[in-house]
Design an enzyme around this catalytic site. Structure first.
Site, PDB file in Angstrom:
ATOM      1  N   CYS A 115      43.287  39.148  40.499  1.00 42.49           N
ATOM      2  CA  CYS A 115      43.471  40.558  40.878  1.00 42.49           C
ATOM      3  C   CYS A 115      44.726  40.788  41.712  1.00 42.49           C
ATOM      4  CB  CYS A 115      42.247  41.072  41.619  1.00 42.49           C
ATOM      5  SG  CYS A 115      40.761  41.006  40.617  1.00 42.49           S
ATOM      6  N   HIS A 252      44.496  47.658  45.372  1.00 46.89           N
ATOM      7  CA  HIS A 252      43.781  47.117  44.212  1.00 46.89           C
ATOM      8  C   HIS A 252      42.453  47.849  44.084  1.00 46.89           C
ATOM      9  CE1 HIS A 252      41.698  44.609  41.461  1.00 46.89           C
ATOM     10  NE2 HIS A 252      40.947  43.998  42.366  1.00 46.89           N
ATOM     11  N   ASN A 282      37.348  47.864  37.766  1.00 42.77           N
ATOM     12  CA  ASN A 282      38.264  46.839  38.265  1.00 42.77           C
ATOM     13  C   ASN A 282      39.004  46.238  37.067  1.00 42.77           C
ATOM     14  OD1 ASN A 282      39.516  44.572  39.289  1.00 42.77           O
ATOM     15  ND2 ASN A 282      37.780  43.914  40.522  1.00 42.77           N
TER      16      ASN A 282
HETATM   17  O1  UT7 Z   1      38.706  42.231  42.340  1.00 47.73           O
HETATM   18  C1  UT7 Z   1      38.348  41.036  42.950  1.00 47.73           C
HETATM   19  C2  UT7 Z   1      37.635  41.310  44.170  1.00 47.73           C
HETATM   20  N1  UT7 Z   1      36.276  41.703  43.874  1.00 47.73           N
HETATM   21  C3  UT7 Z   1      35.692  42.536  44.685  1.00 47.73           C
HETATM   22  O2  UT7 Z   1      36.361  43.001  45.573  1.00 47.73           O
HETATM   23  C4  UT7 Z   1      34.221  42.825  44.548  1.00 47.73           C
HETATM   24  C5  UT7 Z   1      33.610  42.774  45.912  1.00 47.73           C
HETATM   25  N2  UT7 Z   1      32.171  43.030  45.937  1.00 47.73           N
HETATM   26  C6  UT7 Z   1      31.634  44.218  45.617  1.00 47.73           C
HETATM   27  O3  UT7 Z   1      32.305  45.125  45.188  1.00 47.73           O
HETATM   28  C7  UT7 Z   1      30.147  44.402  45.879  1.00 47.73           C
HETATM   29  O4  UT7 Z   1      29.661  43.326  46.613  1.00 47.73           O
HETATM   30  C8  UT7 Z   1      29.311  44.575  44.586  1.00 47.73           C
HETATM   31  C9  UT7 Z   1      29.609  45.930  43.971  1.00 47.73           C
HETATM   32  C10 UT7 Z   1      29.657  43.487  43.596  1.00 47.73           C
HETATM   33  C11 UT7 Z   1      27.826  44.523  44.893  1.00 47.73           C
HETATM   34  O5  UT7 Z   1      27.486  45.486  45.888  1.00 47.73           O
HETATM   35  P1  UT7 Z   1      26.593  45.055  47.154  1.00 47.73           P
HETATM   36  O6  UT7 Z   1      26.342  46.275  47.925  1.00 47.73           O
HETATM   37  O7  UT7 Z   1      27.330  43.929  47.830  1.00 47.73           O
HETATM   38  O8  UT7 Z   1      25.276  44.594  46.478  1.00 47.73           O
HETATM   39  P2  UT7 Z   1      24.558  43.172  46.499  1.00 47.73           P
HETATM   40  O9  UT7 Z   1      25.322  42.173  45.700  1.00 47.73           O
HETATM   41  O10 UT7 Z   1      24.233  42.834  47.911  1.00 47.73           O
HETATM   42  O11 UT7 Z   1      23.219  43.509  45.724  1.00 47.73           O
HETATM   43  C12 UT7 Z   1      22.281  44.465  46.218  1.00 47.73           C
HETATM   44  C13 UT7 Z   1      21.139  44.588  45.237  1.00 47.73           C
HETATM   45  C14 UT7 Z   1      20.549  43.242  44.801  1.00 47.73           C
HETATM   46  O12 UT7 Z   1      19.141  43.395  44.688  1.00 47.73           O
HETATM   47  P3  UT7 Z   1      18.192  42.826  45.878  1.00 47.73           P
HETATM   48  O13 UT7 Z   1      18.502  41.360  45.984  1.00 47.73           O
HETATM   49  O14 UT7 Z   1      18.586  43.598  47.096  1.00 47.73           O
HETATM   50  O15 UT7 Z   1      16.836  43.130  45.351  1.00 47.73           O
HETATM   51  C15 UT7 Z   1      21.120  43.059  43.415  1.00 47.73           C
HETATM   52  O16 UT7 Z   1      20.291  42.283  42.582  1.00 47.73           O
HETATM   53  O17 UT7 Z   1      21.586  45.249  44.042  1.00 47.73           O
HETATM   54  C16 UT7 Z   1      21.179  44.489  42.904  1.00 47.73           C
HETATM   55  N3  UT7 Z   1      22.159  44.681  41.845  1.00 47.73           N
HETATM   56  C17 UT7 Z   1      22.097  45.698  40.964  1.00 47.73           C
HETATM   57  N4  UT7 Z   1      21.228  46.703  40.801  1.00 47.73           N
HETATM   58  C18 UT7 Z   1      21.467  47.583  39.813  1.00 47.73           C
HETATM   59  C19 UT7 Z   1      23.251  43.942  41.598  1.00 47.73           C
HETATM   60  N5  UT7 Z   1      23.926  44.467  40.530  1.00 47.73           N
HETATM   61  C20 UT7 Z   1      23.225  45.547  40.145  1.00 47.73           C
HETATM   62  C21 UT7 Z   1      23.426  46.494  39.126  1.00 47.73           C
HETATM   63  N6  UT7 Z   1      22.528  47.496  38.988  1.00 47.73           N
HETATM   64  N7  UT7 Z   1      24.478  46.460  38.282  1.00 47.73           N
END
Ligand code: UT7
Length: 325
Positions: A115, A252, A282
């Site tokens: 990225c 980004h 992204n």
């Molecule tokens: O470009 C390279 C750099 N990349 C980035 O900058 C990405 C950085 N990270 C992020 O943008 C975020 O961490 C994400 C968007 C990937 C995830 O958001 P989050 O608020 O950190 O969520 P999380 O990973 O902590 O997940 C929260 C919950 C989980 O469920 P439980 O364990 O709380 O029951 C996941 O299983 O959301 C669940 N979950 C989803 N639910 C519905 C994860 N993906 C999904 C989904 N739809 N697509």
């Protein structure tokens, strides 16, 4: 004192035609429009057509940037293409683009910093120009990133999209002050200690396959906000400028919450932040030039504006470029 500056002469971008909405994503994995919008700010992404490759997206963006610069493609002496999704393992996709533009002189090569690729490519181009190695450089960020996705993994497949953006950089003259047009300072970083947080589980040397993206999103998020703020502060310290001097912040486009968090951390008001992640997700190395081109074409970025670019990605890699438009 007269010095060489790398000035942006033109910008262009290209998105594939097929739009995939969050609603359509709910038919592929267990997710909702609300979850995706609330956690990322993404509404839709583009997916390249069958037979449409990274080089095709790159060539379209390149042609738009060349037209915007008002130059003849033959004036380009170097092409640097940032991508994680090359057409083939080799030759470099940049050489395919060079051929597509009818250029048979100079150098063309790819840069791999995921990225952060466009920031890396822009920094290399700036260095080439300032040391006299090149005069007119085409810098491209292009990805068919959706081809690396595991479409059964809802934690990654809803986040990414395909696209390309490009700029033409030319050698200009400056006084050596921050009033000069062109790139004023550039900073690159990498640190492999956290590489397992964001990687692809394949490659020619390990599995002889392309592999799929794997990410611990929360961990990447946490480091992204800190690393990005650090490299922005580094750019400001190097130039003696402050956050109040920045006219436009073009980050980004990974997640709207990261952009909001970063802007807050460095004290930038939300109206100075260019956010396009909602429209294309992204797109890895393509995201900065896609956002840049949007803000130029809609008239937000004007000649003389101070523009801050940054990115952070797998590796980890991160960096910033501060330039005057
Ligand atoms: O470009 C390279 C750099 N990349 C980035 O900058 C990405 C950085 N990270 C992020 O943008 C975020 O961490 C994400 C968007 C990937 C995830 O958001 P989050 O608020 O950190 O969520 P999380 O990973 O902590 O997940 C929260 C919950 C989980 O469920 P439980 O364990 O709380 O029951 C996941 O299983 O959301 C669940 N979950 C989803 N639910 C519905 C994860 N993906 C999904 C989904 N739809 N697509």
């Amino acid at each position: 004192m007269s010095i060489i500056r790398s000035v942006v002469a033109g910008c262009g971008s290209y998105l594939p035609a097929r739009i995939v909405t969050n609603q359509e994503m709910t038919t592929i994995v267990d997710t909702t429009d609300d979850w995706i919008v609330e956690r990322t700010g993404i509404h839709e992404r583009r997916i390249a057509a069958e037979g449409e490759f990274t080089s095709h997206l790159a060539l379209n963006a390149a042609k738009a940037a060349i037209a915007d610069a008002g130059i003849d493609a033959q004036e380009i002496d170097t092409i640097i293409l940032a991508t994680t999704t090359p057409d083939q393992t080799f030759p470099a996709t940049a050489v395919t683009v060079q051929m597509g533009l009818g250029i048979h002189h100079g150098a063309a090569f790819d840069v791999q910093a995921v990225c952060s690729g466009f920031i890396y490519a822009l920094t290399i181009a700036d260095t080439f120009i300032r040391c006299g190695q090149a005069k007119t450089v085409l810098v491209i960020g292009a990805e068919t990133f959706t081809r690396l996705l595991d479409w059964t993994d809802r934690t990654t497949c809803v986040l990414f999209g395909d696209g390309a953006g490009a700029v033409v950089l030319t050698a200009g003259e400056g006084e050596g002050t921050t009033a000069d047009r062109g790139i004023l300072t550039a900073h690159l970083h990498s640190d492999g200690r956290l590489k397992e947080k964001l990687y692809v589980d394949g490659g020619p040397s390990t599995t002889q396959t392309t592999g799929h993206v794997r990410m611990e999103g929360r961990e990447v998020f946490r480091h992204a906000v800190v690393n990005i703020a650090d490299t922005i502060n580094e750019a400001l310290a190097a130039t003696g400028l402050t956050a109040a001097d920045i006219d436009w912040f073009v980050p980004h486009q990974a997640n709207k919450r990261i952009l909001d968090g970063t802007a807050k951390r460095i004290g930038l008001p939300p109206e100075k932040v260019v956010i396009t992640v909602g429209q294309h997700g992204n797109t890895s190395a393509a995201s900065v030039p896609l956002a840049l081109d949007t803000a130029i074409k809609d008239g937000r970025i004007k000649r003389g504006d101070l523009v801050l670019l940054e990115a952070m990605g797998g590796g980890f890699t991160w960096g910033s470029v501060l330039l005057r438009w």
